[in-house]
Design a protein around this motif. Structure first.
Motif, PDB file in Angstrom:
ATOM      1  N   TYR A 195       9.016  -0.252  -0.040  1.00  0.00           N
ATOM      2  CA  TYR A 195       9.123   0.652  -1.191  1.00  0.00           C
ATOM      3  C   TYR A 195       8.439   1.978  -0.884  1.00  0.00           C
ATOM      4  CZ  TYR A 195      10.923  -2.833  -4.512  1.00  0.00           C
ATOM      5  OH  TYR A 195      11.695  -3.748  -5.181  1.00  0.00           O
ATOM      6  N   PHE A 196       7.285   1.911  -0.261  1.00  0.00           N
ATOM      7  CA  PHE A 196       6.537   3.122   0.083  1.00  0.00           C
ATOM      8  C   PHE A 196       7.384   4.013   0.986  1.00  0.00           C
ATOM      9  CE2 PHE A 196       3.407   5.676   2.325  1.00  0.00           C
ATOM     10  CZ  PHE A 196       2.490   5.991   1.335  1.00  0.00           C
ATOM     11  N   HIS A 197       7.966   3.424   2.015  1.00  0.00           N
ATOM     12  CA  HIS A 197       8.811   4.181   2.940  1.00  0.00           C
ATOM     13  C   HIS A 197       9.993   4.815   2.214  1.00  0.00           C
ATOM     14  CE1 HIS A 197      10.897   5.348   6.589  1.00  0.00           C
ATOM     15  NE2 HIS A 197      11.992   4.776   6.085  1.00  0.00           N
ATOM     16  N   SER A 198      10.505   4.132   1.228  1.00  0.00           N
ATOM     17  CA  SER A 198      11.665   4.609   0.470  1.00  0.00           C
ATOM     18  C   SER A 198      11.276   5.580  -0.640  1.00  0.00           C
ATOM     19  CB  SER A 198      12.406   3.409  -0.141  1.00  0.00           C
ATOM     20  OG  SER A 198      12.815   2.529   0.872  1.00  0.00           O
ATOM     21  N   THR A 199      10.049   6.018  -0.661  1.00  0.00           N
ATOM     22  CA  THR A 199       9.453   6.920  -1.664  1.00  0.00           C
ATOM     23  C   THR A 199       9.574   6.367  -3.083  1.00  0.00           C
ATOM     24  OG1 THR A 199      11.376   8.383  -1.957  1.00  0.00           O
ATOM     25  CG2 THR A 199       9.802   8.973  -0.212  1.00  0.00           C
ATOM     26  N   MET A 200       9.586   5.054  -3.190  1.00  0.00           N
ATOM     27  CA  MET A 200       9.562   4.380  -4.490  1.00  0.00           C
ATOM     28  C   MET A 200       8.109   3.982  -4.734  1.00  0.00           C
ATOM     29  SD  MET A 200      13.076   2.167  -3.999  1.00  0.00           S
ATOM     30  CE  MET A 200      13.069   1.478  -5.645  1.00  0.00           C
TER      31      MET A 200
ATOM     32  N   ASN B   1       1.886   4.821  10.523  1.00  0.00           N
ATOM     33  CA  ASN B   1       2.363   3.757  11.414  1.00  0.00           C
ATOM     34  C   ASN B   1       2.948   2.591  10.633  1.00  0.00           C
ATOM     35  OD1 ASN B   1       1.672   5.160  13.715  1.00  0.00           O
ATOM     36  ND2 ASN B   1      -0.314   4.184  13.924  1.00  0.00           N
ATOM     37  N   ARG B   2       2.273   2.178   9.572  1.00  0.00           N
ATOM     38  CA  ARG B   2       2.782   1.056   8.772  1.00  0.00           C
ATOM     39  C   ARG B   2       4.071   1.450   8.043  1.00  0.00           C
ATOM     40  NH1 ARG B   2      -1.642  -2.770   6.889  1.00  0.00           N
ATOM     41  NH2 ARG B   2      -2.730  -3.124   8.838  1.00  0.00           N
ATOM     42  N   GLU B   3       4.124   2.686   7.577  1.00  0.00           N
ATOM     43  CA  GLU B   3       5.334   3.161   6.902  1.00  0.00           C
ATOM     44  C   GLU B   3       6.503   3.187   7.892  1.00  0.00           C
ATOM     45  OE1 GLU B   3       7.041   6.968   4.392  1.00  0.00           O
ATOM     46  OE2 GLU B   3       5.038   7.093   5.257  1.00  0.00           O
ATOM     47  N   SER B   4       6.240   3.617   9.109  1.00  0.00           N
ATOM     48  CA  SER B   4       7.272   3.659  10.141  1.00  0.00           C
ATOM     49  C   SER B   4       7.785   2.255  10.455  1.00  0.00           C
ATOM     50  CB  SER B   4       6.707   4.311  11.403  1.00  0.00           C
ATOM     51  OG  SER B   4       7.643   4.286  12.437  1.00  0.00           O
ATOM     52  N   LYS B   5       6.882   1.284  10.527  1.00  0.00           N
ATOM     53  CA  LYS B   5       7.286  -0.109  10.761  1.00  0.00           C
ATOM     54  C   LYS B   5       8.198  -0.591   9.636  1.00  0.00           C
ATOM     55  CE  LYS B   5       5.431  -4.741  11.375  1.00  0.00           C
ATOM     56  NZ  LYS B   5       4.234  -5.575  11.389  1.00  0.00           N
TER      57      LYS B   5
END
Length: 171
Positions: free
Chosen positions: A72-77, A148-152
């Protein structure tokens, strides 16, 4: 699950927010939905195991929540990410209370989930207000670690999407 006993690292705002989110989703959602996440990992247990379930338990309850939170974080949610980080922290706290003890790694992960919950919520508010985003460092987080975690998480999403695309191609 009984109402959890929370540790002093939890602010009164954290307590209220986590319990509100837990009430919104409930135990059934957390247990079944989060456990569906792929939490495959090598077991790092040792001789002095506090929780006798560890050899057969992969802690999917909160690891699954953390995986989804990062996605969700990566998806800007960010609001959804915040909710999942808070639920993961709450679940970790509950496990610690159930066994009556915890190790430093578990305590650190709980604290990290709380910080990510706070950070994600701030990003949600920033996004909604159209203002510049808060910095990870303002929440005691390393920008490199978050990146790094967001990229994963982004890679996990791409693997899923690639599989969906392959499965949807007519033969």
């Amino acid at each position: 699950m009984s109402e959890p006993v929370l540790d002093p690292i939890w602010s009164s705002n954290d307590r209220a927010r986590a319990l509100e989110i837990y009430s919104k989703f409930g135990h059934v959602y957390v247990n079944f939905w989060a456990a569906s996440a792929d939490t495959t990992r090598a077991w790092k247990g040792g001789k002095d195991v506090l929780d006798t379930r560890i050899p057969i338990k992969n802690n999917a309850e909160y690891h699954g929540l953390e995986i989804y939170a990062w996605q969700y974080f990566h998806s800007t949610m960010y609001e959804e990410a915040s909710e999942h980080f808070y639920l993961a922290a709450l679940w970790r706290r509950e496990d610690s209370e159930m066994i009556g003890s915890t190790d430093d790694g578990h305590r650190h992960a709980e604290d990290f989930c709380l910080r990510m919950g706070r950070f994600s919520h701030a990003l949600h508010l920033d996004q909604r207000a159209g203002r510049p985003f808060s910095a990870a460092e303002d929440f005691g987080l390393s920008d490199d670690l978050v990146t790094n975690r967001e990229s994963k998480a982004g890679s996990q999403i791409e693997v899923f999407l690639d599989a969906q695309r392959r499965d949807s191609v007519p033969e």
